[in-house]
Structure formats: structure tokens, C-alpha cells
Write a protein that holds these residues in place. Structure first.
Motif: not given
Length: 406
Positions: A170, A181, A198, A200, A203
Motif C-alpha cells: 500500500q 490500492i 496487500i 500494509g 500504511s
């Protein structure tokens, strides 16, 4: 009200000196510092609750279990998972990605395809290469442009009935670029039945995560980058997918029944949590979520974005500075080099003598460095406790490095 000094007061380590200078910690993309509240929870577990979880009827075991499962529910809310049992405790993002790549082995065959991007950390490249070696599948890579921005027209070309996995981060750890995304997931859902993974890691510390709205199949992140202890992390997976796929590790806790004739597996989340977990760390991860929620995710995002904008503006006032991804949508990271002057590690060592901690090198993203034809960058990465005054010190340090290395 956002009070930066009150926030900094919660991090004892920020009071220390390095090489006789006040610490300026700008290596948060590698790991964040931990607030005293998180350290207290971690310490309290070992001094007051230390016991294994889910296995004992005695008081300490019951209390430790309650605290760890409370942490799981906090994380469920933090990422808006539908069920708490979709939240699997791991050692970190790397283990989560390896787990996913392993349990998907039976779902791929020769000439199936896995799509990743040029912006990936090695931990979102190597597990898929290993999966390709096991199955005969092929890896396809979404390229970037000179600004580090993904060229999603290639994703349109790549997606087909052969696509079985799409795995992207992300936020780029090397450049701080925020990837689209939602668009990637929408394109994938429209044109394939691939599993969507994903990363992350970069993020989760910086802005709100909603896995249901995102509609990913898997989402992974690390605790140590979001104010929690090292050795902690989360794998989110949709219930129906996790129930269908096989376990990753075998051992205690993940079984329903075990005999020499065969074994049946426990339900979620325990099916994927073999062995003794990092109980103290997992409980402290819940405390880190408490810290983030109390501080306010929007406050964190606003402050870090302001730091990034200020850092980029001040650095670009200097001569011969190259910022990578300068024109891309970014968060938390400014990655740069002094053009024609030394190498990134030389700059990093000079900054360290001034008490300024940055990361230098390839940041476990060698394909990105190869694309830009460089060995590495100087990366300054921000957290909620960083200040504009610290950015000024960074800029002064870069000026000093320019003079010393020219």
C-alpha cells in the motif's frame, strides 16, 4: 488538541543523546520507537502475568489469555475486520507474506501467474519467487515510471484467467509512495479471480485501514513499525479463504485432534497460530493500537504529511539534491541522494555523528535501486513524535555532508 511536546514526553528514548547530540530519530520506516505505555504493558506481562495462553486452567494462564484475546479484538477494530478470528498473530509482515505464499501452493499450477510490482520490499518478492519454483507459475511485475509511480496499464494487460495472485504494498518503504490500492483491487476483481494480498507494513502506522471496504483477501503488517515491540505482526485473511486453505506450521495449539492415524485442525484463528505465541508482544501490540487511537489517526496523518512537505521543501532549497518519487503521492518518507557527492552511507555516517538517525542503502528494494541506476538512497522517515526542528537539523546535517564530501 495535538500537542507534540506531550506526545514526545511519552517516549523516554527521545531524551537520550547520540555522539553527544540530542537524538533525532528519522528511521521510523525501519522501526518506530515505543511509547512508555506500550513498554509498561509488555513489562507488566512478564512481571505479573507470565504464563502460556489457551492451555491452562490456572489464574495466570486465564488472565494472559484474556489480555491477548482483548488485543486481538482491538486489532480487529483497528483494521475493521469482520471477525476477530480473521486476525492472526505473526512475527511480522515477512512471516505473514511467507505464510500466504506457502498455503496458496496447492492453488497454483504450471504457467499460472502472480502479479507484483517494482515497488515491493524483498519480502513481497522472494516468497512469490519461491512459490513459482514450487509450482511452475510465472511472476509478472508492474513497472514504474521516472517518478516511481506504478504504470497500471500494464496491470490491465497482465490480468487474465491465468492470474492467481496479485500482491502489492500500500505504501513503498523505500520511497513512501502511496499506491492506488482501490484501483488495483477493482481492476483485479473485474478481470480475474485472483487472491489479493496487500502489504500494509508502511500504511498501518500512518493512516486508517479498513479491510472490508478495501475488499482485499489478505492484509499483513508489522507491530514494530507502529509503536509495538519487535517480533509482532498481523495477518488478516477472509474467513472463507482461511478456512479452506491448509495450515502453515504444525504443532501445539493448531490441532483439534492428533493421533498417529491422522490430525484434524483447530478452527480460526488457532489453525494458523502453532506453538507458543509472543504473548507479551501481542498484548503490547494492543497497547500500541490504544496509543494510536488516543493520539488520533487523522492527527498522526496530518502531522506526518506536514513534516514530509516541510522536509521536501527545505531539502530542495539545497543544490544538487535528488529526491526519488518527488512528484508522487507519498507519506512518511523522503528518500534522496546528494548528486555527485559520495554515497548514501557516507552521508548517513556524517548525520549519525550529529545524532541524526536515518537509513541508507537499498532498503531491501534492490529492483527500485536498479531502476534508478543507484546503489541506494538516504531515507528519512517520520513518526508522530518528530518535529519541524528535527527536520531543520537534518537539513543542516545534509549541508555539512555536502561540504565534507565535495
Amino acid at each position: 488538541m495535538f500537542d507534540i511536546q506531550e506526545i514526545r514526553s511519552q517516549f523516554t528514548i527521545l531524551n537520550r543523546e547520540v555522539n553527544g547530540k540530542p537524538l533525532v530519530y528519522l528511521d521510523n520506516a525501519a522501526t518506530s520507537q515505543k511509547p512508555d505505555s506500550v513498554l509498561k504493558v509488555w513489562n507488566d506481562y512478564y512481571t505479573e502475568l507470565n504464563a502460556n495462553v489457551h492451555r491452562g486452567i490456572h489464574t495466570l494462564s486465564q488472565l494472559a489469555t484474556e489480555e491477548m484475546e482483548l488485543s486481538r479484538r482491538k486489532i480487529q477494530k483497528f483494521i475493521n475486520a469482520k471477525h476477530d478470528f480473521e486476525v492472526i498473530f505473526t512475527k511480522g509482515t515477512t512471516e505473514g507474506l511467507n505464510l500466504i505464499a506457502y498455503i496458496l501452493t496447492q492453488k497454483l499450477k504450471k504457467d499460472d501467474e502472480i502479479i507484483i510490482s517494482y515497488l515491493e520490499h524483498h519480502s513481497n518478492i522472494v516468497p512469490w519467487q519461491l512459490l513459482c519454483e514450487r509450482t511452475g507459475a510465472k511472476l509478472r511485475v508492474i513497472p514504474i515510471d521516472e517518478n516511481g509511480i506504478l504504470q497500471l496499464n500494464y496491470l490491465d494487460e497482465f490480468l487474465s484467467e491465468k492470474t492467481k495472485v496479485v500482491s502489492v504494498n500500500q505504501v513503498s518503504n523505500a520511497l513512501g509512495i502511496v499506491n492506488p490500492i482501490e484501483e488495483i483491487i477493482a481492476k483485479t476483481r473485474k478481470n480475474s479471480e485472483a487472491y489479493i494480498v496487500i502489504d500494509g507494513a508502511q500504511s498501518a502506522p500512518h493512516f486508517e485501514i479498513d479491510v472490508q471496504k478495501m475488499d482485499c483477501d489478505f492484509f499483513v503488517f508489522s507491530g514494530h513499525k507502529m509503536y509495538a515491540p519487535m517480533g509482532t505482526g498481523i495477518l488478516y485473511g477472509k474467513q472463507e479463504i482461511l478456512e479452506e486453505l491448509p495450515p502453515f506450521h504444525g504443532g501445539g495449539e493448531m490441532i483439534a485432534t492428533c493421533s498417529f492415524d491422522g490430525t484434524t485442525y483447530a478452527g480460526l484463528p488457532f489453525k494458523y497460530e502453532a506453538g507458543t505465541p509472543n504473548v507479551g508482544g501481542n498484548i503490547a501490540l494492543g497497547a500500541a493500537v490504544d496509543f494510536i487511537e488516543k493520539t488520533g489517526r487523522q492527527n498522526i496523518q496530518n502531522h506526518e504529511n506536514a513534516l514530509l512537505e516541510y522536509a521536501q521543501r527545505k531539502l530542495l532549497e539545497l543544490e544538487n539534491i535528488k529526491i526519488y518519487g518527488e512528484k508522487a503521492n507519498r507519506t512518511g518518507v523522503v528518500s534522496f541522494n546528494l548528486e555527485g557527492v559520495g554515497i548514501s552511507s557516507d552521508v548517513g555516517m556524517i548525520l549519525d555523528k550529529m545524532g541524526i538517525a536515518v537509513r541508507t542503502g537499498h532498503h531491501c528494494t534492490q529492483p527500485i535501486m536498479s531502476f534508478f541506476n543507484i546503489a541506494g538512497t538516504v531515507r528519512a522517515s517520520f513518526a508522530v513524535y518528530n518535529t519541524f526542528e528535527e527536520i531543520d537539523k537534518l537539513v543542516e546535517g545534509v549541508k555539512k555532508a555536502q561540504k565534507m564530501l565535495s
